[in-house]
Write a protein that holds these residues in place. Structure first.
Motif, short mmCIF file in Angstrom:
data_model
loop_
_atom_site.label_atom_id
_atom_site.label_comp_id
_atom_site.label_asym_id
_atom_site.label_seq_id
_atom_site.Cartn_x
_atom_site.Cartn_y
_atom_site.Cartn_z
N PHE A 1 1.54 53.22 45.71
CA PHE A 1 1.36 52.39 44.53
C PHE A 1 0.06 51.60 44.61
CE2 PHE A 1 1.89 48.41 42.17
CZ PHE A 1 2.14 48.92 40.90
N GLY A 2 -0.33 51.20 45.84
CA GLY A 2 -1.61 50.51 45.99
C GLY A 2 -2.76 51.39 45.51
N HIS A 3 -2.78 52.65 45.97
CA HIS A 3 -3.81 53.59 45.49
C HIS A 3 -3.73 53.74 43.97
CE1 HIS A 3 -4.94 54.67 49.50
NE2 HIS A 3 -3.80 55.29 49.79
N PHE A 4 -2.51 53.95 43.46
CA PHE A 4 -2.28 54.21 42.05
C PHE A 4 -2.76 53.04 41.18
CE2 PHE A 4 0.61 53.55 38.44
CZ PHE A 4 0.43 54.72 37.74
N TRP A 5 -2.37 51.83 41.57
CA TRP A 5 -2.67 50.65 40.75
C TRP A 5 -4.17 50.41 40.66
CZ3 TRP A 5 -4.72 45.67 41.25
CH2 TRP A 5 -4.38 44.77 40.24
N VAL A 6 -4.87 50.48 41.79
CA VAL A 6 -6.32 50.23 41.78
C VAL A 6 -7.05 51.38 41.08
CG1 VAL A 6 -8.37 49.89 43.22
CG2 VAL A 6 -6.20 48.80 43.84
N ALA A 7 -6.58 52.62 41.28
CA ALA A 7 -7.21 53.76 40.59
C ALA A 7 -7.13 53.59 39.08
CB ALA A 7 -6.54 55.07 41.01
N ARG A 8 -5.97 53.18 38.58
CA ARG A 8 -5.83 52.97 37.14
C ARG A 8 -6.75 51.85 36.66
NH1 ARG A 8 -1.07 54.69 34.74
NH2 ARG A 8 -2.07 53.83 32.86
N ARG A 9 -6.88 50.79 37.46
CA ARG A 9 -7.76 49.68 37.07
C ARG A 9 -9.21 50.09 37.07
NH1 ARG A 9 -3.46 48.91 36.26
NH2 ARG A 9 -2.21 47.03 36.14
N CYS A 10 -9.55 51.09 37.87
CA CYS A 10 -10.94 51.57 37.92
C CYS A 10 -11.19 52.69 36.91
CB CYS A 10 -11.28 52.06 39.33
SG CYS A 10 -11.35 50.74 40.57
N HIS B 1 9.29 63.09 36.40
CA HIS B 1 9.22 62.38 35.12
C HIS B 1 7.76 62.35 34.66
CE1 HIS B 1 9.78 59.39 31.98
NE2 HIS B 1 8.84 58.64 32.55
N HIS B 2 7.52 62.75 33.42
CA HIS B 2 6.17 62.71 32.86
C HIS B 2 6.02 61.43 32.05
CE1 HIS B 2 5.03 66.82 34.00
NE2 HIS B 2 6.31 67.11 33.81
N GLY B 3 5.20 60.52 32.55
CA GLY B 3 5.01 59.24 31.87
C GLY B 3 4.09 59.33 30.67
N LYS B 4 4.17 58.32 29.82
CA LYS B 4 3.29 58.28 28.65
C LYS B 4 1.83 58.12 29.03
CE LYS B 4 6.85 56.30 25.63
NZ LYS B 4 7.23 55.15 24.76
N ASP B 5 1.60 57.66 30.27
CA ASP B 5 0.22 57.50 30.74
C ASP B 5 -0.38 58.81 31.23
OD1 ASP B 5 1.77 57.85 32.96
OD2 ASP B 5 1.22 55.97 33.95
N GLY B 6 0.38 59.91 31.12
CA GLY B 6 -0.12 61.20 31.54
C GLY B 6 0.08 61.50 33.01
N THR B 7 0.74 60.61 33.73
CA THR B 7 0.99 60.81 35.15
C THR B 7 2.36 61.45 35.36
OG1 THR B 7 -0.35 58.87 35.73
CG2 THR B 7 1.19 59.67 37.40
N GLU B 8 2.41 62.39 36.28
CA GLU B 8 3.68 63.01 36.65
C GLU B 8 4.24 62.29 37.88
OE1 GLU B 8 5.38 67.50 37.64
OE2 GLU B 8 3.38 66.92 38.34
N TYR B 9 5.42 61.69 37.74
CA TYR B 9 6.06 60.95 38.82
C TYR B 9 7.09 61.86 39.48
CZ TYR B 9 3.88 56.98 36.52
OH TYR B 9 2.96 56.12 35.97
N VAL C 1 -9.58 55.66 36.65
CA VAL C 1 -9.37 57.02 37.17
C VAL C 1 -8.04 57.55 36.63
CG1 VAL C 1 -9.02 58.42 39.24
CG2 VAL C 1 -10.69 56.56 39.26
N LYS C 2 -8.06 58.79 36.17
CA LYS C 2 -6.84 59.41 35.68
C LYS C 2 -6.01 59.90 36.85
CE LYS C 2 -5.09 63.00 32.56
NZ LYS C 2 -4.20 62.05 31.86
N VAL C 3 -4.75 59.44 36.93
CA VAL C 3 -3.85 59.84 38.00
C VAL C 3 -2.97 60.97 37.47
CG1 VAL C 3 -2.01 59.13 39.56
CG2 VAL C 3 -3.85 57.53 39.00
N LEU C 4 -3.04 62.13 38.13
CA LEU C 4 -2.28 63.29 37.70
C LEU C 4 -0.85 63.27 38.22
CD1 LEU C 4 -5.02 66.02 38.29
CD2 LEU C 4 -4.51 64.77 36.17
N ARG C 5 -0.67 62.86 39.48
CA ARG C 5 0.67 62.88 40.07
C ARG C 5 0.83 61.73 41.05
NH1 ARG C 5 3.51 68.12 42.84
NH2 ARG C 5 3.81 68.64 40.63
N PHE C 6 2.01 61.10 40.99
CA PHE C 6 2.42 60.07 41.95
C PHE C 6 3.67 60.62 42.62
CE2 PHE C 6 2.67 55.32 42.82
CZ PHE C 6 3.67 55.42 43.75
N SER C 7 3.55 61.03 43.89
CA SER C 7 4.67 61.67 44.58
C SER C 7 5.10 60.86 45.80
CB SER C 7 4.28 63.08 45.03
OG SER C 7 5.34 63.69 45.74
#
Length: 452
Positions: A24-33, A51-59, A35-41
């Motif tokens: 989540f640390g990587h994810f949160w800062v990447a989004r703030r910078c 789960h496919h989020g509205k933000d385009g990320t696959e959880y 960067v498009k996050v494709l998958r959070f696994s």
């Protein structure tokens, strides 16, 4: 729940919490910078839940809970459409890439602080740092039964666990350490523990025993178990009697009985054995008998065995208020990080064995089950230590780990251009080899500990 199933369950819980926060640390800062996050696994392998989020990320929650990853848009991995190039990780300035990569370990340090704060507020049950008996180096330093250890060096020891942690670390360096001691009469003194006198053959696992400190809560109560027929105690002592004194010498534990009985036998004649029985204090006359022991030598005996010891109740709690726990949690997070770094340095220099410093999932699982059984505060403490360890391991300058990527970006800042693909590929192969070696060592140590 069986020990095996409990160990597996608590390992999954521990890694799930730590990995989720790290990624989540990587994810949160990447989004703030941007960067498009494709998958959070969380986990590797076959997805169990997606789960496919509205933000385009696959959880994703995957089958193997031994790690996780955040997959970002990157031209080095996939073809990126022109309109998405500004959101690609590799197109971001180097300082942003450093921030994104460093965010994972930082998230684990923040989590460790939060866990330690919660542990301090809840209150961790423990034992008072009171000496039960002192021998060897501890006796040389002038410690006695009943002494309370207030501090070791500059680290306060409100409980026995803090004492063990501080003393075990100092013992590794074989340097004398100053202890703050409160005697039973209330007076406070300093004593210097000559840890430089520890034998070089004593390793880190046996250092505390070699020092000669036995805590009060581990002393076996002087309770009579079985009484041998035709022995001096037969018909005099009864099962459940608590022996309080022998020939006017106080008895604090069952270990005190044998040397006092030997003195009484050598003196000759009967002596008074003082006991507590059903709330009454009795003085019973008895003469020890000399009988050969298993070693072939004659020993003075009464003819009793100790009652089966029960788990002692906790007599101390490490607890602070919500505000006071904040700076304490910060200090403890820093202390744990410092000790882990020092332990790695000792392992590299050969001052401690890598068998006792590198652990794999089996050892971690067994420890997780043990700490969970002690209560929520102990498990939070364990999670905090794991979280700090995960943060520091990921900061090692090994390609594949976060620290390896940070090394690449620091080199890029220095030479003002990215490293070549060939150099990075070589680094990746070296990193994989090093990680495989560490994992092999960890599993080897796990198996070795199980066998031993």
């Amino acid at each position: 729940m069986s020990t095996v199933l409990g160990s597996i369950w608590w390992l999954v819980v521990a890694l799930g919490v730590l990995v989720t926060f790290h990624e989540f640390g990587h994810f949160w800062v990447a989004r703030r910078c941007g960067v498009k996050v494709l998958r959070f696994s969380v986990g590797f392998g076959k997805p169990l839940w997606t789960h496919h989020g509205k933000d385009g990320t696959e959880y994703v929650l995957a089958a193997i809970p031994l790690g996780g990853y955040v997959r970002m848009l990157d031209e080095r991995e996939d073809e990126v459409p022109a309109h998405l190039l500004p959101q690609a990780f590799n197109r971001k300035p180097v300082l942003q890439r450093i921030a994104i990569v460093a965010a994972g370990p930082v998230a684990n340090l923040v989590l460790a602080f939060a866990l330690l704060w919660a542990m301090l507020v809840i209150g961790r049950p423990d034992f008072a740092p009171v000496v039960g008996s002192a021998s060897a180096i501890a006796a040389q330093a002038g410690l006695h039964a009943g002494d309370q250890v207030l501090a070791i060096g500059d680290r306060a020891t409100p409980t026995w666990s803090e004492l063990v942690m501080a003393l075990s670390v100092d013992a590794l360096d074989r340097q004398p350490v100053v202890m703050q001691i409160r005697h039973t009469d209330g007076s406070t003194v300093q004593r210097t523990l000559p840890l430089q006198n520890l034998p070089t053959s004593v390793d880190e696992l046996h250092a505390l025993t070699a020092i000669g400190l036995v805590p009060r809560h581990l002393l076996v109560p002087a309770l009579v178990g079985k009484v041998r027929q035709a022995s001096p105690a037969w018909g005099v002592l009864a099962e459940g009697d608590r022996i309080t004194a022998i020939d006017a010498h106080p008895v604090a534990s069952f270990e005190d009985i044998a040397p006092l009985v030997a003195k009484l036998g050598q003196r000759g004649g009967p002596g008074m054995i003082e006991v507590e029985r059903d709330g009454e204090r009795l003085a019973l006359e008895m003469t020890p008998a000399s009988m050969p022991g298993n070693d072939g030598q004659a020993h003075w005996i009464l003819g009793i065995t100790n009652a089966a010891p029960t788990a002692p109740p906790h007599d101390a709690v490490l607890r602070l208020g919500p505000l006071a726990a904040v700076p304490a949690a910060v200090r403890e997070t820093g202390y744990q990080a410092k000790q882990i770094v020092n332990m790695v340095a000792r392992a590299v220099s050969g001052r401690v064995s890598v068998q006792n410093t590198v652990s794999g999932p089996i050892t971690i699982a067994r420890a997780a089950n043990d700490f969970a059984a002690r209560g929520p505060a102990w498990f939070l403490n364990f999670l905090a230590l794991l979280s700090v360890s995960l943060a520091l391991i990921n900061l090692l300058p090994i390609p594949v780990l976060d620290g390896g990527h940070l090394l690449y970006y620091l080199i890029e800042l220095t030479i003002r251009r990215p490293l070549g693909e060939r150099a990075m590929a070589v680094g990746q192969y070296l990193g994989l080899a090093m990680i495989a070696g560490l994992m092999g060592l960890a599993f080897y140590n796990d198996i070795l500990h199980l066998v031993s």
